[in-house]
Design an enzyme around this catalytic site. Structure first.
Site, short mmCIF file in Angstrom:
data_model
loop_
_atom_site.label_atom_id
_atom_site.label_comp_id
_atom_site.label_asym_id
_atom_site.label_seq_id
_atom_site.Cartn_x
_atom_site.Cartn_y
_atom_site.Cartn_z
N HIS A 10 0.81 -1.22 0.00
CA HIS A 10 0.00 0.00 0.00
C HIS A 10 0.84 1.26 0.00
O HIS A 10 2.02 1.25 0.35
CB HIS A 10 -0.98 0.03 1.18
CG HIS A 10 -0.35 0.08 2.55
ND1 HIS A 10 -0.04 -1.05 3.28
CD2 HIS A 10 0.01 1.13 3.34
CE1 HIS A 10 0.47 -0.69 4.45
NE2 HIS A 10 0.51 0.62 4.52
N GLU A 46 -7.89 4.94 9.86
CA GLU A 46 -7.39 4.68 8.50
C GLU A 46 -8.36 3.86 7.67
O GLU A 46 -9.09 3.02 8.20
CB GLU A 46 -6.01 4.02 8.55
CG GLU A 46 -5.89 2.77 9.42
CD GLU A 46 -6.12 1.49 8.67
OE1 GLU A 46 -6.30 1.52 7.45
OE2 GLU A 46 -6.16 0.43 9.35
N GLN A 71 -3.89 3.61 1.37
CA GLN A 71 -4.26 3.71 2.79
C GLN A 71 -4.35 5.19 3.15
O GLN A 71 -3.34 5.90 3.16
CB GLN A 71 -3.20 3.03 3.66
CG GLN A 71 -3.54 3.09 5.15
CD GLN A 71 -2.54 2.34 6.01
OE1 GLN A 71 -1.33 2.50 5.85
NE2 GLN A 71 -3.04 1.51 6.90
N HIS A 95 3.96 7.12 3.69
CA HIS A 95 4.84 5.95 3.70
C HIS A 95 4.46 4.99 2.57
O HIS A 95 3.40 5.10 1.97
CB HIS A 95 4.78 5.22 5.05
CG HIS A 95 3.45 4.60 5.37
ND1 HIS A 95 2.47 5.24 6.09
CD2 HIS A 95 2.93 3.37 5.08
CE1 HIS A 95 1.42 4.44 6.24
NE2 HIS A 95 1.67 3.30 5.63
N GLU A 145 7.38 0.65 5.36
CA GLU A 145 6.66 -0.28 6.22
C GLU A 145 6.73 -1.68 5.62
O GLU A 145 6.57 -1.86 4.41
CB GLU A 145 5.19 0.16 6.32
CG GLU A 145 4.29 -0.76 7.14
CD GLU A 145 2.82 -0.30 7.11
OE1 GLU A 145 2.53 0.83 6.69
OE2 GLU A 145 1.96 -1.12 7.50
C1 V0V Z 1 8.84 12.19 9.83
N1 V0V Z 1 9.86 12.31 8.97
C2 V0V Z 1 9.56 11.67 7.84
C3 V0V Z 1 8.27 11.15 8.04
N2 V0V Z 1 7.85 11.49 9.28
N3 V0V Z 1 10.23 11.50 6.70
C4 V0V Z 1 9.63 10.82 5.72
N4 V0V Z 1 8.39 10.26 5.84
C5 V0V Z 1 7.69 10.43 6.98
N5 V0V Z 1 6.47 9.90 7.08
C6 V0V Z 1 11.12 13.01 9.21
C7 V0V Z 1 10.91 14.46 9.55
O1 V0V Z 1 10.76 15.23 8.39
C8 V0V Z 1 12.20 14.76 10.27
O2 V0V Z 1 13.24 14.88 9.38
C9 V0V Z 1 12.43 13.49 11.07
O3 V0V Z 1 11.74 12.45 10.36
C10 V0V Z 1 11.87 13.58 12.49
O4 V0V Z 1 10.53 14.03 12.41
P1 V0V Z 1 9.58 14.29 13.66
O5 V0V Z 1 8.41 15.08 13.24
O6 V0V Z 1 10.38 14.73 14.81
O7 V0V Z 1 8.98 12.89 13.94
P2 V0V Z 1 9.44 11.79 14.94
O8 V0V Z 1 10.92 11.71 15.02
O9 V0V Z 1 8.72 11.95 16.23
O10 V0V Z 1 8.92 10.48 14.22
C11 V0V Z 1 9.22 10.18 12.88
C12 V0V Z 1 9.05 8.64 12.73
C13 V0V Z 1 7.64 8.30 13.30
C14 V0V Z 1 9.18 8.30 11.27
C15 V0V Z 1 10.15 7.97 13.55
O11 V0V Z 1 6.65 8.99 12.53
C16 V0V Z 1 7.34 6.83 13.32
O12 V0V Z 1 7.79 6.10 14.20
N6 V0V Z 1 6.52 6.33 12.34
C17 V0V Z 1 6.12 4.92 12.31
C18 V0V Z 1 4.68 4.72 12.73
C19 V0V Z 1 3.68 5.40 11.83
O13 V0V Z 1 4.04 6.25 11.00
N7 V0V Z 1 2.38 5.03 11.99
C20 V0V Z 1 1.29 5.66 11.23
C21 V0V Z 1 0.90 4.77 10.09
P3 V0V Z 1 14.33 16.07 9.47
O14 V0V Z 1 13.55 17.32 9.28
O15 V0V Z 1 14.90 15.92 10.84
O16 V0V Z 1 15.29 15.77 8.36
S1 V0V Z 1 0.00 3.37 10.70
C22 V0V Z 1 -0.11 2.23 9.40
O17 V0V Z 1 0.51 2.49 8.30
C23 V0V Z 1 -0.87 1.08 9.61
C24 V0V Z 1 -1.66 0.84 10.85
C25 V0V Z 1 -0.92 0.01 8.57
O18 V0V Z 1 -0.40 0.17 7.48
O19 V0V Z 1 -1.54 -1.07 8.85
CO CO Z 2 0.57 1.62 6.43
#
Ligand code: V0V
Ligand code: CO
Length: 153
Positions: A10, A46, A71, A95, A145
């Site tokens: 996705h 979602e 998604q 993502h 992911e």
């Molecule tokens: C943040 N950044 C990203 C980003 N989100 N870069 C690319 N894509 C993204 N989606 C970058 C941001 O621009 C910063 O870069 C740096 O990461 C730190 O950003 P932040 O705002 O301080 O955010 P953090 O550090 O608190 O968290 C970022 C991460 C977090 C990626 C670590 O979002 C995470 O753990 N994501 C995984 C869980 C998730 O996204 N769940 C929702 C989807 P610079 O400026 O420092 O360079 S749930 C889902 O998909 C489900 C349920 C499913 O598919 O079944």
């Molecule tokens: Co997802």
């Protein structure tokens, strides 16, 4: 074992208003919602919209019971991954989710290359899948992911 990624599962898209985003994808592309869930752990409401020829039915043969999806992700609160993303970058692609055959083995292999794992162990994902995220800073700015879908059949 290789390649680790078996398919594109996705594309995750961050939006402020899920119902409005669903309406846009329905009106523009005729896509239908096949799953609508709240995932408290991930901080999202979602919707999965199946993409493909006869998406849901045909996919049984093509992709082990799971077609490709869009998604659509709405944050449950500002202090969540999608909430922070929206504040920082606005709406857009959040993502990419790839299919894997064995998510534990994939995490071990990918972790061994030095890519940072955001999840050391799989978590609960959409439609009963097991999911785990890889750090975007180690993958060219793309939050990635892994998805292992376990068919109920
Ligand atoms: C943040 N950044 C990203 C980003 N989100 N870069 C690319 N894509 C993204 N989606 C970058 C941001 O621009 C910063 O870069 C740096 O990461 C730190 O950003 P932040 O705002 O301080 O955010 P953090 O550090 O608190 O968290 C970022 C991460 C977090 C990626 C670590 O979002 C995470 O753990 N994501 C995984 C869980 C998730 O996204 N769940 C929702 C989807 P610079 O400026 O420092 O360079 S749930 C889902 O998909 C489900 C349920 C499913 O598919 O079944
Ligand atoms: Co997802």
């Amino acid at each position: 074992m290789l390649p680790l990624l078996t398919r594109i599962d996705h594309v995750g898209i961050a939006c402020r208003d899920l119902d409005r985003a669903i309406g846009l994808y329905r009106a523009t592309f005729g896509l239908e919602v096949v799953s609508l869930e709240v995932n408290e752990e991930q901080g999202v409401r979602e919707a999965m919209l199946a993409v493909g020829p006869g998406a849901v039915e045909a996919a049984a043969a093509l992709a082990g019971g799971r077609p490709g999806y869009v998604q659509l992700l709405e944050p449950l609160a500002p202090d969540t991954p999608v909430g922070k993303f929206l504040a920082r970058r606005g709406e857009g692609i959040h993502h990419v989710g790839y299919g894997v055959a064995d998510i534990e083995a994939a995490l071990a292999a990918i972790g061994g290359t030095g890519i940072r794992l955001l999840d050391e162990r799989p978590r609960h994902g959409s439609m009963g899948a097991s999911i785990a995220f890889l750090h975007p800073a180690d993958l060219g700015g793309v939050l990635t992911e892994l998805v292992q879908f376990v068919s109920s059949a």
